[in-house]
Scaffold this active site. Structure first.
Site, mmCIF file in Angstrom:
data_model
loop_
_atom_site.group_PDB
_atom_site.id
_atom_site.type_symbol
_atom_site.label_atom_id
_atom_site.label_comp_id
_atom_site.label_asym_id
_atom_site.label_seq_id
_atom_site.Cartn_x
_atom_site.Cartn_y
_atom_site.Cartn_z
ATOM 1 N N HIS A 23 10.961 3.968 10.188
ATOM 2 C CA HIS A 23 10.160 2.849 10.705
ATOM 3 C C HIS A 23 8.821 1.705 10.968
ATOM 4 C CE1 HIS A 23 14.907 1.126 9.801
ATOM 5 N NE2 HIS A 23 15.041 1.855 10.573
ATOM 6 N N CYS A 39 7.420 -0.418 6.505
ATOM 7 C CA CYS A 39 7.161 -1.506 6.605
ATOM 8 C C CYS A 39 5.967 -1.507 7.744
ATOM 9 C CB CYS A 39 8.107 -2.120 7.013
ATOM 10 S SG CYS A 39 10.161 -2.272 6.537
#
Length: 474
Positions: free
Chosen positions: A173, A215
């Site tokens: 992440h 991301c």
């Protein structure tokens, strides 16, 4: 050896490779020995691509929890590619929490797969740094070859020399300007660049290639990574967009029915399946970039993310084998599927919980109530964090300007001018409003823009108090 004898030897070698290529491969250890023999013959046929240097790799899965299955699956698959390509375990350093293979929710105990019909990628993977050892401090110490600074783990570090090449792959992440870690502090872009600068100034590598799956991963390098360090970076997404999970329940192609979570990530699957299928002595980094870019953006139709590249563009001409090693590519290659439905990384946990809920059956049960409550709480936390950031923006800039200021993207420039300010803004927010968590990292750009607009820490404190004190996500 005379010229005619040398030519005869070359012809025999080529024929041997062709004969083996059309025969069914032998099994087990014999396959590995044959692959090594043929790879050695080909590698020694001509110029030494690394000019006497060694290949090194650092692989990092920066998450934990079964719903994040895909990150450790990605890393294990990458290890198998490098190992089969001839890299030695002593030169491959693996960071993974190691809570997936034997997790009680894993339907295939002791096995991790990275694609619907894939084989086990967990077997043989070195557990250099696991559990709490997977943290930013250890990662930086490993990159700098600082063995005395490593806490726990195998103690393996990048003991590289000036002629060596390095491949770094990070799956996790992230958010604007940061990558997550399962324990300890997040990895900030300016700190990462500072470590790379030290490595460059020490002169302890020849070339370095970095792949990042997260991301907003482009924000780790945009406006920050120079062109003259002999470092090339490829990221799963631009600085202002999500990356995606793939081989997820409800997507096409589907994972095996017993899985409730995504098996991999779209960018990661794309580069690794590309490496598995092609002759890495012929394919260049540039070629892989073009293939992966096309697949990750779903052949130009959208639904994925924009793969980006930064740093030393002259490394694009290098063959993949220079960093990933070489193994004979398969002869019969199935068509690579383009992604159908993908799942934003930050939504993968909700998908996992929904699949878990559906599989508990139609009848009401204590477990169904528990899972439903967990989903509800996750959604409440998301709404609370989003609302808190919006309220802080309204307090600082007014309702008419807040949205455009907080969402502003500085193309080609670093995310923020003052990284210490960014850290401080995040700390103030978390003191008053609670931890950002995996989902909340999407708001890092908002905090950066608060800094870029000259807001003082005192003003941020007042705004955070007004927005959050006396309220909670529950």
């Amino acid at each position: 050896m005379g010229v005619s004898s040398y030519i005869t030897f070359k012809v025999i070698l080529v024929l041997a490779v062709l004969v083996v290529a059309v025969q069914p491969p032998p099994c087990g250890a014999a396959t590995d020995r044959l692959s090594t023999l043929l790879r050695s013959a080909v590698d020694n046929d001509g110029e030494d691509e690394n000019s006497g240097g060694r290949k090194w790799a650092v692989l990092v899965a920066g998450s934990n929890g079964y719903w994040n299955y895909r990150h450790q699956a990605d890393i294990c698959h990458a290890y198998q590619i490098l190992k089969k390509g001839g890299l030695k375990d002593e030169n491959i350093i693996v960071f993974m929490y190691d809570d997936i293979a034997n997790n009680k929710e894993n339907p295939r105990k002791g096995v991790i797969i990275n694609s619907p019909n894939g084989s086990d990628v967990y077997g043989g993977v070195p557990k250099d740094y696991t559990g709490k050892e997977v943290n930013t401090e250890n990662f930086f110490a490993v990159l700098l070859g600082n063995k005395s600074a490593v806490v726990g783990g195998s103690g393996k570090v990048l003991n590289t020399k000036p002629k060596d090449v390095i491949f770094i792959y990070y799956s996790d992440h992230g958010g604007p300007g940061i990558l997550a870690m399962p324990t300890g502090a997040d990895l900030y872009a300016d700190d990462f660049i500072a470590v790379l600068k030290k490595k460059h100034e020490a002169g302890t590598y020849k070339k370095m290639v970095i792949y990042v799956e997260a991301c907003e991963s482009g924000s780790m390098f945009e406006g920050l990574l120079p062109h003259d360090w002999n470092i090339y970076a490829m990221t799963a997404s631009a600085a202002d967009e999500n990356s995606s999970g793939w081989y997820c329940p409800g997507s096409d192609p589907l994972p095996p029915p017993e899985y409730t979570t995504c098996l991999g990530d779209l960018f990661s699957i794309s580069w690794m399946e590309d490496s598995d299928r092609h002759n890495r002595k012929k394919e260049t980094i540039s070629g892989q970039y073009e293939n992966v870019k096309k697949r990750t953006w779903n052949n130009g139709t959208g639904g994925g993310s924009h793969v980006m590249e930064y740093g030393s563009m002259d490394l694009r001409k290098d063959k993949l084998s220079k960093y990933q090693g070489y193994v004979l590519p398969p002869i019969n290659v199935a068509t690579i599927p383009m992604p159908g439905t993908t799942v934003h990384q930050r939504d993968a946990e909700l998908l996992y919980l929904w699949e878990k809920y559906k599989r508990l059956g139609d009848e009401k049960s204590e477990m169904k109530d528990k899972v439903l409550k967990e989903m509800s709480e996750k959604m409440q936390v998301r709404a609370y964090i989003d609302g808190s950031v919006d309220a802080i923006g309204d307090y600082l800039f007014g309702t008419e300007k807040a949205h455009s200021i907080l969402k502003s993207v500085r193309k080609t420039l670093p995310l923020v001018d003052d990284w210490e300010c960014l850290r401080s803004m995040v700390k103030i927010f978390e003191e008053h409003c609670g931890a950002l968590g995996e989902y909340g990292k999407r708001h890092m750009r908002a905090f950066a823009n608060i800094c870029n607009n000259g807001i003082s820490l005192a003003a941020m404190g007042k705004a955070s108090m007004a927005a959050c004190d006396g309220h909670s996500a529950q």
